[in-house]
Design an enzyme around this catalytic site. Structure first.
Site, PDB file in Angstrom:
ATOM      1  N   LYS A 213       0.841  -1.197   0.000  1.00 54.24           N
ATOM      2  CA  LYS A 213       0.000   0.000   0.000  1.00 54.24           C
ATOM      3  C   LYS A 213       0.876   1.246   0.000  1.00 54.24           C
ATOM      4  CE  LYS A 213      -3.598   2.256   2.701  1.00 54.24           C
ATOM      5  NZ  LYS A 213      -4.518   2.199   3.830  1.00 54.24           N
ATOM      6  N   GLU A 219      10.439  -4.657   4.620  1.00 47.20           N
ATOM      7  CA  GLU A 219      10.546  -6.049   4.173  1.00 47.20           C
ATOM      8  C   GLU A 219      10.248  -6.153   2.681  1.00 47.20           C
ATOM      9  OE1 GLU A 219       8.891  -4.928   6.763  1.00 47.20           O
ATOM     10  OE2 GLU A 219       9.074  -6.263   8.487  1.00 47.20           O
ATOM     11  N   GLY A 274      -4.871  -2.046   4.955  1.00 47.60           N
ATOM     12  CA  GLY A 274      -4.083  -3.183   4.481  1.00 47.60           C
ATOM     13  C   GLY A 274      -4.770  -4.516   4.753  1.00 47.60           C
ATOM     14  N   ARG A 275      -5.278  -4.685   5.969  1.00 46.04           N
ATOM     15  CA  ARG A 275      -5.877  -5.975   6.345  1.00 46.04           C
ATOM     16  C   ARG A 275      -7.272  -6.149   5.771  1.00 46.04           C
ATOM     17  NH1 ARG A 275      -4.852  -2.490  10.371  1.00 46.04           N
ATOM     18  NH2 ARG A 275      -6.523  -1.685  11.677  1.00 46.04           N
ATOM     19  N   GLU A 360      -4.903  -6.761  14.591  1.00 49.94           N
ATOM     20  CA  GLU A 360      -4.426  -5.420  14.229  1.00 49.94           C
ATOM     21  C   GLU A 360      -5.591  -4.433  14.320  1.00 49.94           C
ATOM     22  OE1 GLU A 360      -0.779  -4.667  11.415  1.00 49.94           O
ATOM     23  OE2 GLU A 360      -2.565  -4.356  10.220  1.00 49.94           O
ATOM     24  N   HIS A 391      -5.331 -33.356  17.429  1.00 50.57           N
ATOM     25  CA  HIS A 391      -4.241 -34.208  17.919  1.00 50.57           C
ATOM     26  C   HIS A 391      -3.092 -33.390  18.477  1.00 50.57           C
ATOM     27  CE1 HIS A 391      -6.239 -37.759  16.338  1.00 50.57           C
ATOM     28  NE2 HIS A 391      -6.670 -36.930  15.406  1.00 50.57           N
ATOM     29  N   LYS A 511       9.332  -0.708  14.311  1.00 52.11           N
ATOM     30  CA  LYS A 511       9.914  -0.385  12.996  1.00 52.11           C
ATOM     31  C   LYS A 511      11.000   0.678  13.146  1.00 52.11           C
ATOM     32  CE  LYS A 511       5.735  -1.057  10.169  1.00 52.11           C
ATOM     33  NZ  LYS A 511       4.773  -0.442   9.263  1.00 52.11           N
TER      34      LYS A 511
HETATM   35  O1  F6P Z   1       3.165  -2.822   9.760  1.00 51.79           O
HETATM   36  C1  F6P Z   1       1.824  -3.135   9.626  1.00 51.79           C
HETATM   37  C2  F6P Z   1       1.323  -2.829   8.256  1.00 51.79           C
HETATM   38  O2  F6P Z   1       1.227  -1.460   8.075  1.00 51.79           O
HETATM   39  C3  F6P Z   1       0.000  -3.519   7.979  1.00 51.79           C
HETATM   40  O3  F6P Z   1      -1.073  -2.808   8.456  1.00 51.79           O
HETATM   41  C4  F6P Z   1       0.047  -3.655   6.500  1.00 51.79           C
HETATM   42  O4  F6P Z   1      -0.894  -4.582   6.039  1.00 51.79           O
HETATM   43  C5  F6P Z   1       1.478  -4.082   6.308  1.00 51.79           C
HETATM   44  O5  F6P Z   1       2.197  -3.332   7.249  1.00 51.79           O
HETATM   45  C6  F6P Z   1       2.036  -3.882   4.933  1.00 51.79           C
HETATM   46  O6  F6P Z   1       1.979  -2.550   4.549  1.00 51.79           O
HETATM   47  P1  F6P Z   1       2.188  -2.117   3.037  1.00 51.79           P
HETATM   48  O7  F6P Z   1       1.098  -2.738   2.224  1.00 51.79           O
HETATM   49  O8  F6P Z   1       2.136  -0.630   3.032  1.00 51.79           O
HETATM   50  O9  F6P Z   1       3.534  -2.626   2.594  1.00 51.79           O
END
Ligand code: F6P
Length: 546
Positions: A213, A219, A274-275, A360, A391, A511
Site C-alpha cells: 500500500k 521487508e 491493508g488488512r 491489528e 491431535h 519499525k
Molecule cells: O506494519 C503493519 C502494516 O502497516 C499492515 O497494516 C500492513 O498490512 C502491512 O504493514 C504492509 O503494509 P504495506 O502494504 O504498506 O507494505
C-alpha cells in the site's frame, strides 16, 4: 471527522453493560447441559442463516435474556449509525482521518459511495477491469516475458495485508486455480523466504507483483530489490523490468522511483486498510490464479454479506451476533482467546489471515477520544485446520483451565470426494462441538467401569462454547462471504469498545527502533545506545556473526 462518533457515555456506564454485569452473575454457572435439557428446541432456535451461511450459536452460554441485553448494548453503542457511517464513506478512522470503505471494493457497478464528494465506485471498477485485462493476457500467454516466453510463475512480494490475504485466498481457492502455473508468496525479510521461493524458477517465465500500500515497507522493498537483482542477473538490462514486474500500491511516486512504469501499476486508495485489501488490486495474484470471473464471484460473496450486515436486524445479523458473542466471553467471562478451527484443508491459512484482521484491528488500549479503556478489547485469535488440531492442542480446550470459545467452520460438500473422508471429517466437527458443550460427567465415567482414582482425569466438564458455521461448498463466493462475516464481526466489536479498529499505531515503534539498530549492526552508527540487555545482545550478535 466522522459525523457519527461513539456514544458520549463510556461503555461501562451504558445501562445495557451494567445489566449484562448483573446478568453474568446469574448465568455464569449455568451449564449447557441444563440449557439444552430445559429447552429442547434450542438447537434450531438459536441459529441464524443468511446468504448460504448457517450459524448455530445454540452451544453458547447464553439465555434469551443474554441475547436481548447484548443487542441492547449494540444499540446503545450506536452500532447501527456507525455501520451507516462506514457505508456512507464517513471518515470513521479518526486517528488517520480516513474513510473505511473496503465495502466499496465489492460494490456493484452503478452503486454510489462518496469520499470527499467523489463517487469512488467507478474507479474501483476501472481498476478491476484493468486487472481483468492484464490477468487474461498473462493467463492466455499473450503477455510475454522479456525473452518472449509466456509467464508460468507468479511471485507476490508483500507483507501483512499485502501478503496474508493473497496467500490465504490462493490456498483457499487452489481448486479453482491454474494448475499449470506456479504461485508463490514472499513476505519475510529473512532472505530464506526469497531464496526458497525462487530457487527452482526460471526468471524468463517469472512475474513479480510488488504489493505494498505504502511502497515503503522495509521487508517488501528489500525483497523487491532482491527480486530485481535476481531477475536482471538472468535477463540482462533494465528494460526487462516492464515485462517481469508489476506494482500494486497507492503510492505512484515510489512505484516510479523503483522503476516500475505506472502503466504496470494497479492502484487502490487510502480508504482501504491493508488488512481489508484482499479484494482490491492486492488480490491481483488471486485473480491471476483463479481468473477474473471467479474473482468477481468472490467479490459478489463479499457484497452479499455487506448487504446482509447493513440491512438485517441485529437479532438475525450474522456478523453482529458473532461479534456480540465474542464480546460476551471476552468482557464478562474474561476469556483471552478465540480459536478458529476450519475443517477444510484449503482454509489452512485462514487463521493466520484472521490474526491480522482481528488483532491489528481491535488490539487497542484507548477509546476514540483517547481515554484508556477500562475493559478488555480484542481477543487473541489462533487456530489450525481440523482434524489436525485435535491431535495437538484440543486437549487444553477440553480439559484445561482456560475458557476458549471456538469457531468451527465446515462445508457440507467437499471439493475432493475420496471414499468416506468427508463424512469422517464432518463427523469430527459435530463430535467436537458436542463434546465441548456437554462433556462427560463423573457418573458417566464411573459407569464405564473406570476405577475411582482415574475418574477425575477422564471427566470432561463441558460447557465450552462454540459457534458452528456451516456452508455448502468452498467456492469463491463462499470465501468472500466468510471473510466479510469476520470483517463485520470485528467492526461490531470495535464499535462497542469505542475504539478505532482501522489504525495500527502499535506497529510503529518496533519499525523505528529496527531502523536505528540496523545502522549499528552495519557499523554506520555507534553502538551502546540502548538498555543493557539490548546492547549486550547487539554485541553478541555482531561477534557471532563475524
Ligand atoms: O506494519 C503493519 C502494516 O502497516 C499492515 O497494516 C500492513 O498490512 C502491512 O504493514 C504492509 O503494509 P504495506 O502494504 O504498506 O507494505
Amino acid at each position: 471527522m466522522s459525523t457519527v462518533t461513539a456514544p458520549a457515555t463510556p461503555l461501562t456506564q451504558l445501562s445495557a453493560w451494567k445489566s449484562l454485569q448483573t446478568h453474568y452473575e446469574e448465568v455464569r454457572s449455568l451449564h449447557l447441559r441444563q440449557l439444552f435439557k430445559h429447552d429442547p428446541g434450542r438447537g434450531t432456535r438459536l441459529t441464524a442463516e443468511a446468504e448460504g451461511i448457517y450459524l448455530d450459536y445454540s452451544k453458547h452460554r447464553i439465555t434469551d435474556e443474554t441475547l436481548k441485553l447484548l443487542i441492547e448494548l449494540a444499540e446503545q453503542s450506536n452500532l447501527r449509525p456507525r455501520i451507516d457511517a462506514m457505508f456512507r464513506g464517513d471518515k470513521i478512522n479518526v486517528t488517520e482521518n480516513r474513510a473505511v470503505l473496503h465495502v466499496a471494493l465489492r460494490a456493484r457497478k452503478g452503486e454510489k459511495i462518496f469520499v470527499d464528494g467523489e463517487d469512488v465506485v467507478p474507479e474501483v471498477h476501472e481498476v478491476l477491469d484493468r486487472m481483468s485485462a492484464f490477468s487474461d493476457r498473462v493467463r492466455s500467454g499473450e503477455w510475454k516475458g522479456h525473452t518472449g516466453k509466456p509467464i508460468k510463475n507468479v511471485i507476490n512480494i508483500g507483507i501483512g495485508g499485502s501478503d496474508l490475504g493473497p496467500v490465504m485466498a490462493y490456498e483457499a481457492l487452489r481448486h479453482y486455480s491454474r494448475r499449470d502455473m506456479t504461485f508463490r508468496f514472499v513476505s519475510n525479510v529473512d532472505g530464506t523466504d526469497f531464496a526458497e521461493a525462487t530457487h527452482d524458477l526460471d526468471a524468463e517465465e517469472t512475474l513479480f507483483i510488488i504489493s505494498s500500500k505504502t511502497f515503503t515497507t522495509l521487508e517488501t522493498m528489500t525483497n523487491a530489490h532482491t527480486a530485481r537483482s535476481w531477475a536482471l542477473k538472468k535477463l540482462g538490462d533494465d528494460t526487462a523490468i516492464a515485462k517481469h514486474f508489476v506494482a500494486v500500491s497507492t503510492n505512484a511516486e515510489e512505484v516510479t522511483k523503483f522503476g516500475i512504469d505506472t502503466k504496470n501499476m494497479f492502484g487502490f486508495w487510502d480508504w482501504v486498510g491493508g488488512r481489508y485489501s484482499m479484494d482490491s488490486a492486492i488480490g491481483l495474484s488471486t485473480m491471476l490464479a483463479i481468473g477474473p470471473e471467479n474473482f468477481r464471484k468472490m467479490l459478489a460473496g463479499f457484497h452479499a454479506i455487506d448487504e446482509h450486515f447493513r440491512t438485517t436486524p441485529f437479532e438475525r445479523n450474522l456478523p453482529v451476533l458473532m461479534g456480540l458473542l465474542s464480546l460476551w466471553y471476552n468482557d464478562f467471562f474474561d476469556a483471552q482467546t478465540v480459536a478458529v478451527l476450519p475443517y477444510e484443508q484449503y482454509l489452512k491459512r485462514f487463521p493466520a489471515y484472521l490474526q491480522q484482521l482481528t488483532m491489528e484491528s481491535n488490539g487497542k488500549h484507548v477509546t476514540l477520544s483517547g481515554e484508556h479503556v477500562g475493559y478488555q478489547t480484542g481477543p487473541i485469535f489462533w487456530g489450525e485446520p481440523g482434524t489436525n488440531g485435535q491431535h495437538s492442542f484440543y486437549q487444553l480446550i477440553h480439559q484445561g483451565t482456560k475458557l476458549i470459545p471456538c469457531d468451527f467452520i465446515g462445508f457440507s460438500k467437499t471439493l475432493n470426494p475420496l471414499g468416506n473422508h468427508h463424512d469422517l471429517l464432518m463427523a469430527n466437527v459435530l463430535a467436537q462441538t458436542e463434546a465441548l458443550a456437554f462433556g462427560k460427567t463423573p457418573e458417566e465415567v464411573r459407569a464405564e467401569g473406570t476405577p475411582d482414582w482415574l475418574v477425575p482425569h477422564r471427566v470432561f466438564e463441558g460447557n465450552r462454547p462454540t459457534n458452528t458455521i456451516l456452508l455448502e461448498e468452498l467456492t469463491p463466493e463462499a470465501l468472500g462471504k466468510l471473510v466479510a462475516l469476520y470483517e463485520h464481526s470485528v467492526f461490531t466489536q470495535g464499535a462497542i469498545w469505542q475504539i478505532d479498529s482501522f489504525d495500527q499505531w502499535g506497529v510503529e515503534l518496533g519499525k523505528v527502533l529496527a531502523k536505528k539498530i540496523v545502522g549499528e549492526l552495519e557499523g554506520k552508527e555507534p553502538g551502546g545506545k540502548h538498555d543493557s540487555s539490548t546492547n549486550a545482545l547487539i554485541e553478541r550478535y555482531k561477534k557471532q556473526r563475524g
